[in-house]
Design an enzyme around this catalytic site. Structure first.
Site, PDB file in Angstrom:
ATOM      1  N   HIS A   7      52.990  29.048  58.528  1.00 42.55           N
ATOM      2  CA  HIS A   7      53.151  28.347  57.246  1.00 42.55           C
ATOM      3  C   HIS A   7      52.367  27.040  57.242  1.00 42.55           C
ATOM      4  CE1 HIS A   7      57.151  30.589  57.428  1.00 42.55           C
ATOM      5  NE2 HIS A   7      56.660  31.003  56.294  1.00 42.55           N
ATOM      6  N   ARG A  14      61.209  36.019  60.705  1.00 42.26           N
ATOM      7  CA  ARG A  14      62.154  37.020  61.215  1.00 42.26           C
ATOM      8  C   ARG A  14      62.122  37.126  62.744  1.00 42.26           C
ATOM      9  NH1 ARG A  14      60.573  39.431  56.364  1.00 42.26           N
ATOM     10  NH2 ARG A  14      62.284  39.975  54.951  1.00 42.26           N
TER      11      ARG A  14
HETATM   12  P1  AMP Z   1      57.055  33.811  54.007  1.00 38.33           P
HETATM   13  O1  AMP Z   1      57.805  32.535  54.183  1.00 38.33           O
HETATM   14  O2  AMP Z   1      57.251  34.803  55.097  1.00 38.33           O
HETATM   15  O3  AMP Z   1      57.218  34.398  52.624  1.00 38.33           O
HETATM   16  O4  AMP Z   1      55.518  33.425  54.113  1.00 38.33           O
HETATM   17  C1  AMP Z   1      54.954  32.439  53.274  1.00 38.33           C
HETATM   18  C2  AMP Z   1      53.460  32.490  53.408  1.00 38.33           C
HETATM   19  O5  AMP Z   1      53.103  32.236  54.762  1.00 38.33           O
HETATM   20  C3  AMP Z   1      52.860  33.864  53.045  1.00 38.33           C
HETATM   21  O6  AMP Z   1      51.655  33.662  52.345  1.00 38.33           O
HETATM   22  C4  AMP Z   1      52.624  34.479  54.392  1.00 38.33           C
HETATM   23  O7  AMP Z   1      51.585  35.431  54.403  1.00 38.33           O
HETATM   24  C5  AMP Z   1      52.250  33.260  55.220  1.00 38.33           C
HETATM   25  N1  AMP Z   1      52.461  33.519  56.639  1.00 38.33           N
HETATM   26  C6  AMP Z   1      53.605  33.954  57.229  1.00 38.33           C
HETATM   27  N2  AMP Z   1      53.407  34.147  58.549  1.00 38.33           N
HETATM   28  C7  AMP Z   1      52.100  33.837  58.797  1.00 38.33           C
HETATM   29  C8  AMP Z   1      51.283  33.847  59.971  1.00 38.33           C
HETATM   30  N3  AMP Z   1      51.750  34.219  61.153  1.00 38.33           N
HETATM   31  N4  AMP Z   1      49.994  33.466  59.854  1.00 38.33           N
HETATM   32  C9  AMP Z   1      49.498  33.091  58.640  1.00 38.33           C
HETATM   33  N5  AMP Z   1      50.211  33.066  57.507  1.00 38.33           N
HETATM   34  C10 AMP Z   1      51.496  33.438  57.576  1.00 38.33           C
END
Ligand code: AMP
Length: 277
Positions: A34, A199
């Site tokens: 993030h 997760r």
């Molecule tokens: P989430 O909180 O899982 O909905 O993710 C929010 C944003 O962070 C989304 O655009 C995801 O694709 C990005 N994101 C989550 N994990 C990663 C990661 N390991 N590397 C790059 N971006 C990520």
């Protein structure tokens, strides 16, 4: 850092501020993946490589992060209930990173219609993750559209980790003539290769030891069929391993936790393209 906790406060903030806004939508439980999106929004890379600030195209005046665990994109209630919540630590990280504002809505604010209106894509959203998580991408597209309408960002940052999601959001922006540019950011991994994910916090210690095998198997010099077999033999319950665009996309569960990952085909030595799974 402004903490914005209502639609009215957001609208007041939006009227007050001027300049280019970069938006990073998240569901919280923040990690370095993030924060890499936040860094991209702040354009720190350009600053670092050139030694001085360059007014690059995606150089935002303000960076806004949203934290909202969006219930409509969860197709399993247990997954929603157990989604990690680390709000205080998240806010501290965002503050330390120099984020300008964080938007913290709740369900009633985002869905005053109780999700009677929703956005549906009828093709790609039904494949891969969509085939295993009915309604998931409708929830994602609906909430992202709402965040775009409320925050009116010039740029919005999404991770390649969720590659299908990224592709659908780009498609939505085109289809609805939205005035926002989507910036895709590379996958950030743990030292052992596991793609960072909120997760991951829910993996048991034993599962956490096995989890890096997911990425290791994806990039191993084997056919799709062998990768599937290998993952199953390690204990993964494989949802799919499929080629989309120039990527190998995969999803598999380890116990209760569903992991997703993807790798560019040109980083694979084995000729995947054209092979059947
Ligand atoms: P989430 O909180 O899982 O909905 O993710 C929010 C944003 O962070 C989304 O655009 C995801 O694709 C990005 N994101 C989550 N994990 C990663 C990661 N390991 N590397 C790059 N971006 C990520």
């Amino acid at each position: 850092m402004q903490r914005i906790k209502s639609i009215e406060a957001l609208q007041r903030y939006r009227k007050k501020v001027s300049g280019r806004i970069g938006l990073v939508p998240t569901m919280g439980a923040l990690h370095a993946g993030h924060l890499s999106l936040v860094t991209a929004a702040q354009n720190a890379n350009t600053k670092r490589t050139n030694g001085k600030k360059v007014n690059a195209k995606n150089d935002n005046d303000l960076v806004v992060v949203s934290i909202f665990v969006n219930p409509t994109q969860f197709n399993k209630s247990s997954d929603l209930e157990k989604y990690p919540n680390t709000l205080e630590a998240d806010l501290q990280q965002l503050e330390a990173a120099g984020v300008d504002a964080v938007f913290l809505p709740n369900f009633e604010m985002i869905y005053p219609d109780n999700y009677q209106f929703q956005l549906t894509e009828n093709s790609l959203s039904k494949l891969y993750c969509g085939a295993h998580r009915p309604g998931h991408f409708d929830g994602v597209l609906s909430v992202v559209m709402k965040l775009f309408n409320l925050i009116k960002p010039d740029y919005a940052y999404f991770g390649e980790k969720d590659y299908q999601q990224l592709s659908l959001i780009k498609g939505m922006v085109q289809a609805f003539f939205l005035n926002v540019k989507i910036v895709s950011c590379p996958i950030i991994r743990e030292a052992d290769g596991l793609a960072m994910s909120s997760r991951n916090l829910r993996l048991t210690p034993i599962e956490r030891k096995i989890a890096p095998q997911f990425y290791a198997t994806l990039i191993s010099d084997t056919s799709l069929a062998d990768k599937k077999q290998q993952l199953a033999s390690i204990g993964f319950d494989v949802d799919y391993l499929e080629v989309m665009d120039d990527r190998l996309l995969a999803a598999a569960s380890l116990g209760e936790i569903r992991l997703i990952d993807n790798v560019p085909l040109d980083t694979l030595t084995h000729g995947i393209r054209g092979t059947s799974s």
